[in-house]
Scaffold this motif. Sequence first.
Motif, PDB file in Angstrom:
ATOM      1  N   THR A  71       6.308 -29.923  37.221  1.00  0.00           N
ATOM      2  CA  THR A  71       4.989 -29.705  36.639  1.00  0.00           C
ATOM      3  C   THR A  71       4.097 -28.955  37.627  1.00  0.00           C
ATOM      4  O   THR A  71       4.382 -28.909  38.826  1.00  0.00           O
ATOM      5  N   PRO A  72       2.994 -28.376  37.163  1.00  0.00           N
ATOM      6  CA  PRO A  72       2.120 -27.608  38.058  1.00  0.00           C
ATOM      7  C   PRO A  72       1.587 -28.411  39.246  1.00  0.00           C
ATOM      8  O   PRO A  72       1.335 -27.852  40.310  1.00  0.00           O
ATOM      9  N   PHE A  73       1.412 -29.738  39.076  1.00  0.00           N
ATOM     10  CA  PHE A  73       0.850 -30.529  40.172  1.00  0.00           C
ATOM     11  C   PHE A  73       1.771 -30.537  41.393  1.00  0.00           C
ATOM     12  O   PHE A  73       1.326 -30.392  42.528  1.00  0.00           O
ATOM     13  N   PHE A  74       3.082 -30.697  41.176  1.00  0.00           N
ATOM     14  CA  PHE A  74       4.036 -30.730  42.290  1.00  0.00           C
ATOM     15  C   PHE A  74       4.631 -29.346  42.570  1.00  0.00           C
ATOM     16  O   PHE A  74       4.838 -28.976  43.715  1.00  0.00           O
ATOM     17  N   ASP A  75       4.973 -28.626  41.507  1.00  0.00           N
ATOM     18  CA  ASP A  75       5.488 -27.258  41.614  1.00  0.00           C
ATOM     19  C   ASP A  75       6.618 -27.162  42.631  1.00  0.00           C
ATOM     20  O   ASP A  75       6.530 -26.473  43.648  1.00  0.00           O
ATOM     21  N   LEU A  76       7.713 -27.864  42.339  1.00  0.00           N
ATOM     22  CA  LEU A  76       8.854 -27.934  43.253  1.00  0.00           C
ATOM     23  C   LEU A  76       9.382 -26.567  43.655  1.00  0.00           C
ATOM     24  O   LEU A  76       9.798 -26.353  44.799  1.00  0.00           O
ATOM     25  N   SER A  77       9.359 -25.611  42.752  1.00  0.00           N
ATOM     26  CA  SER A  77       9.940 -24.297  43.025  1.00  0.00           C
ATOM     27  C   SER A  77       9.197 -23.527  44.111  1.00  0.00           C
ATOM     28  O   SER A  77       9.749 -22.601  44.697  1.00  0.00           O
ATOM     29  N   ARG A  78       7.937 -23.906  44.407  1.00  0.00           N
ATOM     30  CA  ARG A  78       7.209 -23.202  45.470  1.00  0.00           C
ATOM     31  C   ARG A  78       7.850 -23.443  46.836  1.00  0.00           C
ATOM     32  O   ARG A  78       7.602 -22.706  47.781  1.00  0.00           O
ATOM     33  N   PHE A  79       8.689 -24.497  46.927  1.00  0.00           N
ATOM     34  CA  PHE A  79       9.388 -24.789  48.175  1.00  0.00           C
ATOM     35  C   PHE A  79      10.790 -24.177  48.194  1.00  0.00           C
ATOM     36  O   PHE A  79      11.552 -24.402  49.134  1.00  0.00           O
ATOM     37  N   GLY A  80      11.116 -23.420  47.154  1.00  0.00           N
ATOM     38  CA  GLY A  80      12.452 -22.825  47.085  1.00  0.00           C
ATOM     39  C   GLY A  80      13.501 -23.786  46.565  1.00  0.00           C
ATOM     40  O   GLY A  80      14.692 -23.555  46.716  1.00  0.00           O
ATOM     41  N   ILE A  81      13.065 -24.889  45.939  1.00  0.00           N
ATOM     42  CA  ILE A  81      13.989 -25.894  45.402  1.00  0.00           C
ATOM     43  C   ILE A  81      13.916 -25.857  43.887  1.00  0.00           C
ATOM     44  O   ILE A  81      12.832 -25.934  43.302  1.00  0.00           O
ATOM     45  N   ASP A  82      15.068 -25.739  43.240  1.00  0.00           N
ATOM     46  CA  ASP A  82      15.098 -25.640  41.780  1.00  0.00           C
ATOM     47  C   ASP A  82      16.213 -26.495  41.206  1.00  0.00           C
ATOM     48  O   ASP A  82      17.253 -26.728  41.861  1.00  0.00           O
ATOM     49  N   ILE A  83      16.000 -26.979  39.984  1.00  0.00           N
ATOM     50  CA  ILE A  83      17.047 -27.659  39.222  1.00  0.00           C
ATOM     51  C   ILE A  83      17.691 -26.617  38.316  1.00  0.00           C
ATOM     52  O   ILE A  83      17.003 -25.952  37.538  1.00  0.00           O
ATOM     53  N   VAL A  84      19.006 -26.441  38.444  1.00  0.00           N
ATOM     54  CA  VAL A  84      19.698 -25.401  37.680  1.00  0.00           C
ATOM     55  C   VAL A  84      20.572 -26.023  36.600  1.00  0.00           C
ATOM     56  O   VAL A  84      20.906 -27.205  36.646  1.00  0.00           O
TER      57      VAL A  84
END
Length: 249
Positions: A148-161
Amino acid sequence: MLKILKNKLEQGNKTSKYPKEPIALYHRYRGMPVINTDCSADVIAECVCICPQEAIDATEKTIDLGRCTFCGQCESVEGEGGAFVSFSENFELGAANREDLVTGGALPALADHSKQHFKKLFGRSLQLRQVSAAGCNSCEADTNVLNTPFFDLSRFGIDIVASPRHADGIHVTGPISRNMRQALIDTYEAVPSPKVVIASGCCSISGGPFRGSEEIIGDLSSLVPVDLYIPGCPPHPLTTLHALLNYFK
């Protein structure tokens, strides 16, 4: 389009500044337990009796976070010398070794145990395939919140694929039912080497509330090697985020 831009300007940036700035959780959150070794033996014995997960060791005066569901029953027992267990708001619960989760109230810093070659291999990018191995959906839901925008995991280069063939590792939740055993192993084998394995939630670590059932495996490390343990029932999104950032980044 103008309405969208106007709405964005009105809302502003909703993303948390964690980890650059500390974040405080609601006071009812149960995080790292604080162990009172000076309380009476009777209080400890009662805590042992009422713990549904058999997570408390009266002799060593420890609590096994890999079994604990943070139900808080032990916290309600008081006597001479006070309560044996009280829960803090510290959400930093990740551990690199299973034995570290049996604690007297502290955990080794993840950075001290981080396998440095992971950082060299994956750099600033980590792709994970999430596997729900018969979970109740609590761990899965709190993992999804990280997108979600609050945590925005992808900004750290971490993604669920979506595919294990595109992943660097697997993030496993649930007690691993016998019906999911082979599917989990197949997913693990489909991930290209080198790869990482994360056991998230007490179910995947020890079986959680289902521990002892003949229908579950209840211990991910008995099937595949585990690199990171994230305890909780379910782990708070910040617990997962802290563990990922400190172990892999």
